[in-house]
Design a protein around this motif. Structure first.
Motif, PDB file in Angstrom:
ATOM      1  N   VAL A  16       0.801  -1.254  -0.096  1.00 21.93           N
ATOM      2  CA  VAL A  16       0.087   0.239  -0.125  1.00 21.93           C
ATOM      3  C   VAL A  16       0.894   1.347  -0.036  1.00 21.93           C
ATOM      4  CG1 VAL A  16      -1.830  -1.251   1.258  1.00 21.93           C
ATOM      5  CG2 VAL A  16      -0.266  -0.125   2.654  1.00 21.93           C
ATOM      6  N   SER A  17       0.370   2.360  -0.564  1.00 23.02           N
ATOM      7  CA  SER A  17       0.980   3.441  -0.612  1.00 23.02           C
ATOM      8  C   SER A  17       1.400   4.112   0.684  1.00 23.02           C
ATOM      9  CB  SER A  17       0.357   4.750  -1.285  1.00 23.02           C
ATOM     10  OG  SER A  17      -1.002   5.080  -0.465  1.00 23.02           O
ATOM     11  N   ASN A  18       2.494   4.874   1.119  1.00 22.07           N
ATOM     12  CA  ASN A  18       2.810   5.376   2.193  1.00 22.07           C
ATOM     13  C   ASN A  18       1.914   6.531   2.696  1.00 22.07           C
ATOM     14  OD1 ASN A  18       5.284   4.204   2.711  1.00 22.07           O
ATOM     15  ND2 ASN A  18       6.478   5.765   1.342  1.00 22.07           N
ATOM     16  N   ALA A  19       1.122   7.177   1.740  1.00 15.10           N
ATOM     17  CA  ALA A  19       0.075   8.156   1.995  1.00 15.10           C
ATOM     18  C   ALA A  19      -0.820   7.388   2.709  1.00 15.10           C
ATOM     19  CB  ALA A  19      -0.506   8.696   0.925  1.00 15.10           C
ATOM     20  N   TYR A  20      -1.385   6.201   2.146  1.00 13.07           N
ATOM     21  CA  TYR A  20      -2.522   5.344   2.811  1.00 13.07           C
ATOM     22  C   TYR A  20      -2.161   5.086   4.263  1.00 13.07           C
ATOM     23  CZ  TYR A  20      -5.816   1.668   4.091  1.00 13.07           C
ATOM     24  OH  TYR A  20      -6.521   0.967   4.703  1.00 13.07           O
ATOM     25  N   LYS A  21      -0.690   4.458   4.472  1.00 11.68           N
ATOM     26  CA  LYS A  21      -0.024   4.007   5.737  1.00 11.68           C
ATOM     27  C   LYS A  21      -0.268   5.123   6.563  1.00 11.68           C
ATOM     28  CE  LYS A  21       3.219   0.782   4.125  1.00 11.68           C
ATOM     29  NZ  LYS A  21       4.478   0.181   4.057  1.00 11.68           N
ATOM     30  N   ALA A  25      -9.293  -5.427  -2.743  1.00 15.61           N
ATOM     31  CA  ALA A  25     -10.071  -6.588  -2.922  1.00 15.61           C
ATOM     32  C   ALA A  25      -9.108  -7.383  -3.922  1.00 15.61           C
ATOM     33  CB  ALA A  25     -11.402  -6.688  -3.248  1.00 15.61           C
ATOM     34  N   ASN A  26      -8.749  -6.789  -5.066  1.00 17.66           N
ATOM     35  CA  ASN A  26      -8.122  -7.443  -6.376  1.00 17.66           C
ATOM     36  C   ASN A  26      -6.613  -7.849  -5.653  1.00 17.66           C
ATOM     37  OD1 ASN A  26     -10.216  -7.038  -7.917  1.00 17.66           O
ATOM     38  ND2 ASN A  26      -9.558  -5.113  -8.579  1.00 17.66           N
ATOM     39  N   LYS A  27      -6.100  -6.744  -4.974  1.00 15.54           N
ATOM     40  CA  LYS A  27      -4.754  -7.082  -4.517  1.00 15.54           C
ATOM     41  C   LYS A  27      -4.477  -8.293  -3.522  1.00 15.54           C
ATOM     42  CE  LYS A  27      -2.839  -2.496  -4.941  1.00 15.54           C
ATOM     43  NZ  LYS A  27      -2.242  -1.394  -3.985  1.00 15.54           N
ATOM     44  N   ALA A  28      -5.592  -8.198  -2.596  1.00 17.94           N
ATOM     45  CA  ALA A  28      -5.728  -9.470  -1.787  1.00 17.94           C
ATOM     46  C   ALA A  28      -5.722 -10.717  -2.286  1.00 17.94           C
ATOM     47  CB  ALA A  28      -6.740  -9.265  -0.688  1.00 17.94           C
TER      48      ALA A  28
END
Length: 162
Positions: free
Chosen positions: A77-82, A155-158
């Protein structure tokens, strides 16, 4: 006669001012002066103390939580999301960490359009959540769209990781 009385009164006031100045500030005397000095010493000891303040302890706890949550995703995931989302919604958007429900709801599985609409509503104040509004208030529409697209793809990534 009026001028003589005014001059004498002026001289008396000046003598009293000089007398007060020579004995120290007016609030210095007696027990009150000792209390003020004690408070100054207490503040100096407190400032020089190595004990962390309560707000520093809380800030460290929040940082540790963000670090823990931000690094446990099964997909990147992106650092912005984190930094903005993971502490409440989990790094994978599940809303759970170690089997415990976090503050924010589950995001994984929602469409990018729904996420985008919710983000815009939070920013505009149509949906009331002070934390979300505070996080989004300085973000522009393209940044909101980027968050929505990233979260919508969770969901696609998971599924791809399994």
């Amino acid at each position: 006669m009026k001028n003589i009385i005014a001059a004498i009164a002026t001289i008396i006031v000046i003598v009293l001012m000089v007398s007060t100045f020579m004995t120290g500030p007016a609030f210095q005397g007696g027990e009150a002066g000792n209390i003020i000095e004690d408070l100054k010493m207490f503040d100096n000891k407190k400032a020089s103390s190595n004990m962390p303040e309560e707000k520093d302890i809380e800030a460290n706890k929040i940082k540790a939580l963000k670090d823990k949550v931000g690094n446990t995703s099964s997909f990147p995931v992106s650092n912005a999301y984190k930094s903005k989302c993971a502490s409440c919604h989990a790094a994978n958007g599940s809303g759970e960490q170690d089997g415990k429900k976090l503050m924010g709801p589950k995001l994984i599985g929602q469409s990018a359009e729904k996420i985008y609409k919710d983000l815009v509503d939070f920013k505009a104040g149509r949906k009331e959540n002070y934390i979300m509004k505070g996080l989004l208030i300085n973000l522009e529409e393209p940044e909101l769209r980027k968050f929505a697209d990233e979260i919508g793809d969770f969901a696609n990534k998971a599924a791809a990781q399994q």
